[in-house]
Each structure stands twice: as structure tokens, then as C-alpha cells.
Design a protein around this motif. Structure first.
Motif, PDB file in Angstrom:
ATOM      1  N   GLU A   1       0.782  -1.223   0.000  1.00  0.00           N
ATOM      2  CA  GLU A   1       0.000   0.000   0.000  1.00  0.00           C
ATOM      3  C   GLU A   1       0.823   1.287   0.000  1.00  0.00           C
ATOM      4  O   GLU A   1       0.294   2.353  -0.217  1.00  0.00           O
ATOM      5  CB  GLU A   1      -0.937   0.021   1.219  1.00  0.00           C
ATOM      6  N   SER A   2       2.114   1.232   0.268  1.00  0.00           N
ATOM      7  CA  SER A   2       2.918   2.444   0.419  1.00  0.00           C
ATOM      8  C   SER A   2       3.373   3.008  -0.919  1.00  0.00           C
ATOM      9  O   SER A   2       3.335   2.339  -1.941  1.00  0.00           O
ATOM     10  CB  SER A   2       4.164   2.151   1.262  1.00  0.00           C
ATOM     11  N   ARG A   3       3.840   4.256  -0.837  1.00  0.00           N
ATOM     12  CA  ARG A   3       4.475   4.874  -2.000  1.00  0.00           C
ATOM     13  C   ARG A   3       5.684   4.054  -2.403  1.00  0.00           C
ATOM     14  O   ARG A   3       6.349   3.468  -1.586  1.00  0.00           O
ATOM     15  CB  ARG A   3       4.950   6.288  -1.660  1.00  0.00           C
ATOM     16  N   SER A   4       5.986   4.065  -3.674  1.00  0.00           N
ATOM     17  CA  SER A   4       7.127   3.320  -4.175  1.00  0.00           C
ATOM     18  C   SER A   4       8.319   4.260  -4.335  1.00  0.00           C
ATOM     19  O   SER A   4       8.127   5.408  -4.719  1.00  0.00           O
ATOM     20  CB  SER A   4       6.749   2.712  -5.527  1.00  0.00           C
ATOM     21  N   PRO A   5       9.518   3.837  -4.036  1.00  0.00           N
ATOM     22  CA  PRO A   5       9.877   2.553  -3.451  1.00  0.00           C
ATOM     23  C   PRO A   5       9.631   2.513  -1.945  1.00  0.00           C
ATOM     24  O   PRO A   5       9.546   3.546  -1.300  1.00  0.00           O
ATOM     25  CB  PRO A   5      11.367   2.436  -3.764  1.00  0.00           C
ATOM     26  N   TRP A   6       9.541   1.315  -1.427  1.00  0.00           N
ATOM     27  CA  TRP A   6       9.362   1.094   0.005  1.00  0.00           C
ATOM     28  C   TRP A   6      10.238  -0.079   0.409  1.00  0.00           C
ATOM     29  O   TRP A   6      10.749  -0.794  -0.442  1.00  0.00           O
ATOM     30  CB  TRP A   6       7.896   0.837   0.354  1.00  0.00           C
ATOM     31  N   ALA A   7      10.425  -0.270   1.702  1.00  0.00           N
ATOM     32  CA  ALA A   7      11.299  -1.332   2.190  1.00  0.00           C
ATOM     33  C   ALA A   7      10.583  -2.195   3.217  1.00  0.00           C
ATOM     34  O   ALA A   7       9.726  -1.715   3.946  1.00  0.00           O
ATOM     35  CB  ALA A   7      12.563  -0.734   2.812  1.00  0.00           C
ATOM     36  N   ALA A   8      10.954  -3.465   3.226  1.00  0.00           N
ATOM     37  CA  ALA A   8      10.451  -4.420   4.212  1.00  0.00           C
ATOM     38  C   ALA A   8      11.637  -4.999   4.955  1.00  0.00           C
ATOM     39  O   ALA A   8      12.729  -5.127   4.398  1.00  0.00           O
ATOM     40  CB  ALA A   8       9.676  -5.532   3.522  1.00  0.00           C
ATOM     41  N   PHE A   9      11.428  -5.336   6.214  1.00  0.00           N
ATOM     42  CA  PHE A   9      12.498  -5.982   6.956  1.00  0.00           C
ATOM     43  C   PHE A   9      11.943  -7.054   7.866  1.00  0.00           C
ATOM     44  O   PHE A   9      10.805  -6.973   8.313  1.00  0.00           O
ATOM     45  CB  PHE A   9      13.350  -4.959   7.710  1.00  0.00           C
ATOM     46  N   VAL A  10      12.751  -8.066   8.067  1.00  0.00           N
ATOM     47  CA  VAL A  10      12.398  -9.159   8.957  1.00  0.00           C
ATOM     48  C   VAL A  10      13.598  -9.446   9.849  1.00  0.00           C
ATOM     49  O   VAL A  10      14.734  -9.139   9.503  1.00  0.00           O
ATOM     50  CB  VAL A  10      11.982 -10.441   8.187  1.00  0.00           C
ATOM     51  N   CYS A  11      13.322 -10.028  10.991  1.00  0.00           N
ATOM     52  CA  CYS A  11      14.368 -10.368  11.954  1.00  0.00           C
ATOM     53  C   CYS A  11      14.096 -11.785  12.448  1.00  0.00           C
ATOM     54  O   CYS A  11      12.956 -12.124  12.764  1.00  0.00           O
ATOM     55  CB  CYS A  11      14.333  -9.382  13.120  1.00  0.00           C
ATOM     56  N   GLU A  12      15.132 -12.601  12.468  1.00  0.00           N
ATOM     57  CA  GLU A  12      15.015 -13.969  12.967  1.00  0.00           C
ATOM     58  C   GLU A  12      15.977 -14.152  14.130  1.00  0.00           C
ATOM     59  O   GLU A  12      17.084 -13.627  14.116  1.00  0.00           O
ATOM     60  CB  GLU A  12      15.369 -14.973  11.876  1.00  0.00           C
ATOM     61  N   ASP A  13      15.539 -14.909  15.130  1.00  0.00           N
ATOM     62  CA  ASP A  13      16.417 -15.244  16.249  1.00  0.00           C
ATOM     63  C   ASP A  13      17.536 -16.147  15.778  1.00  0.00           C
ATOM     64  O   ASP A  13      17.309 -17.059  14.985  1.00  0.00           O
ATOM     65  CB  ASP A  13      15.645 -15.983  17.347  1.00  0.00           C
ATOM     66  N   GLY A  14      18.729 -15.877  16.286  1.00  0.00           N
ATOM     67  CA  GLY A  14      19.862 -16.756  16.040  1.00  0.00           C
ATOM     68  C   GLY A  14      20.263 -17.422  17.331  1.00  0.00           C
ATOM     69  O   GLY A  14      19.529 -17.405  18.315  1.00  0.00           O
ATOM     70  N   GLU A  15      21.458 -17.984  17.344  1.00  0.00           N
ATOM     71  CA  GLU A  15      21.903 -18.696  18.538  1.00  0.00           C
ATOM     72  C   GLU A  15      22.252 -17.737  19.669  1.00  0.00           C
ATOM     73  O   GLU A  15      22.539 -16.565  19.441  1.00  0.00           O
ATOM     74  CB  GLU A  15      23.101 -19.585  18.215  1.00  0.00           C
ATOM     75  N   ILE A  16      22.208 -18.269  20.872  1.00  0.00           N
ATOM     76  CA  ILE A  16      22.603 -17.524  22.072  1.00  0.00           C
ATOM     77  C   ILE A  16      23.848 -18.203  22.631  1.00  0.00           C
ATOM     78  O   ILE A  16      23.890 -19.431  22.752  1.00  0.00           O
ATOM     79  CB  ILE A  16      21.487 -17.518  23.124  1.00  0.00           C
ATOM     80  N   GLU A  17      24.859 -17.407  22.925  1.00  0.00           N
ATOM     81  CA  GLU A  17      26.082 -17.919  23.521  1.00  0.00           C
ATOM     82  C   GLU A  17      26.098 -17.497  24.985  1.00  0.00           C
ATOM     83  O   GLU A  17      26.169 -16.312  25.286  1.00  0.00           O
ATOM     84  CB  GLU A  17      27.302 -17.352  22.791  1.00  0.00           C
TER      85      GLU A  17
END
Length: 144
Positions: free
Chosen positions: A36-52
Motif C-alpha cells: 500500500e505504500s508509495r514506491s519505493p518502500w522497504a520491508a524488513f524481517v528479523c530472525e532469532d539466532g543462537e545464544i552464547e
């Protein structure tokens, strides 16, 4: 413990504070696909990684952060957008790149990773074209 929402909020706040980036990507940065946004637009995702885990209270937590810039109106200046995003996530300029309010934490590393976002069906149907993607392994040090 650091949550994905903490990382997403910090990235969005950092993105919105960069006037060059907001001018180059007027549709803004969204968590998830957006048609729905004006072009260009950006999307982002975040995934959990390992914990040390370490003795004491300190631990390191990895997150995989992916950013994609989409356009419905044909090519955009992906080179300029990419340079600004790369500067935004430059490990040399790191400092505390993603401060997480209320958490005793600091960003200790950001490493570019190979790979790209995959288009969701809704994005394909809306004729959004992925013009640029970036993927980072973000390493946060925090205390329990």
C-alpha cells in the motif's frame, strides 16, 4: 532476554532518523510485506539466532536481519539506496548501532551475510519488484 521486537524497533528508529534514506525510500520501512505504500518502500524481517551463554551474567545473542527495497514503478536508484543502507549498518562506524532502551545491552558486531528476501505471493500479485536486498548477522551483548 532480547526479543525480535526490540531489534525491529531499533532498526526502524535508526532508519527513520536518516534523512537521505527516507528521501530515497519515501514509502518507508515496514515490518512485513507491504503493498500500500508509495514506491519505493522497504520491508524488513528479523530472525532469532543462537545464544552464547557465558559464566556470570553476560551472554551474546545473534539475530539475522534482512532488508529488501521494493518498487512498483520500475527501477529505482538501488546503488544510492544500497550505499546509504551499508553506511547505516557499517561495522566500522558501529558504536552502539542498535541501542535497546531498558536493556543493559550493546551491539558488538554486524556482519553482512549472503542471501536475499524471497517474495511473498502478495508482493508478486501487487507487481512489486525487489530492487535491492541486504542481510546482516547482528550480534548483541547483554546481561541476564
Amino acid at each position: 532476554m532480547i526479543q525480535q521486537a526490540d531489534i525491529l524497533t531499533a532498526v526502524k528508529r535508526r532508519w527513520e532518523r536518516d534523512s537521505t534514506l527516507t528521501a530515497l525510500v519515501p514509502g518507508g520501512l515496514h515490518h512485513a510485506e507491504n503493498t500500500e505504500s508509495r514506491s519505493p518502500w522497504a520491508a524488513f524481517v528479523c530472525e532469532d539466532g543462537e545464544i552464547e551463554w557465558f559464566s556470570g551474567t553476560v551472554y551474546l545473542q545473534h539475530f539475522l536481519l534482512e532488508i529488501g527495497v521494493y518498487s512498483t514503478g520500475g527501477p529505482v536508484d538501488a546503488g544510492a539506496i544500497g550505499r546509504v543502507i551499508d553506511k547505516l549498518f557499517d561495522p566500522v562506524l558501529l558504536g552502539n548501532l542498535l541501542p535497546l532502551p531498558g536493556l543493559n545491552s550493546r551491539t558488538v558486531g554486524i556482519h553482512p551475510e549472503p542471501g536475499a528476501l524471497e517474495l511473498l505471493e502478495e508482493t508478486r500479485e501487487a507487481k512489486n519488484i525487489l530492487t535491492l536486498s541486504r542481510r546482516y548477522d547482528v550480534l548483541i551483548q547483554a546481561e541476564r
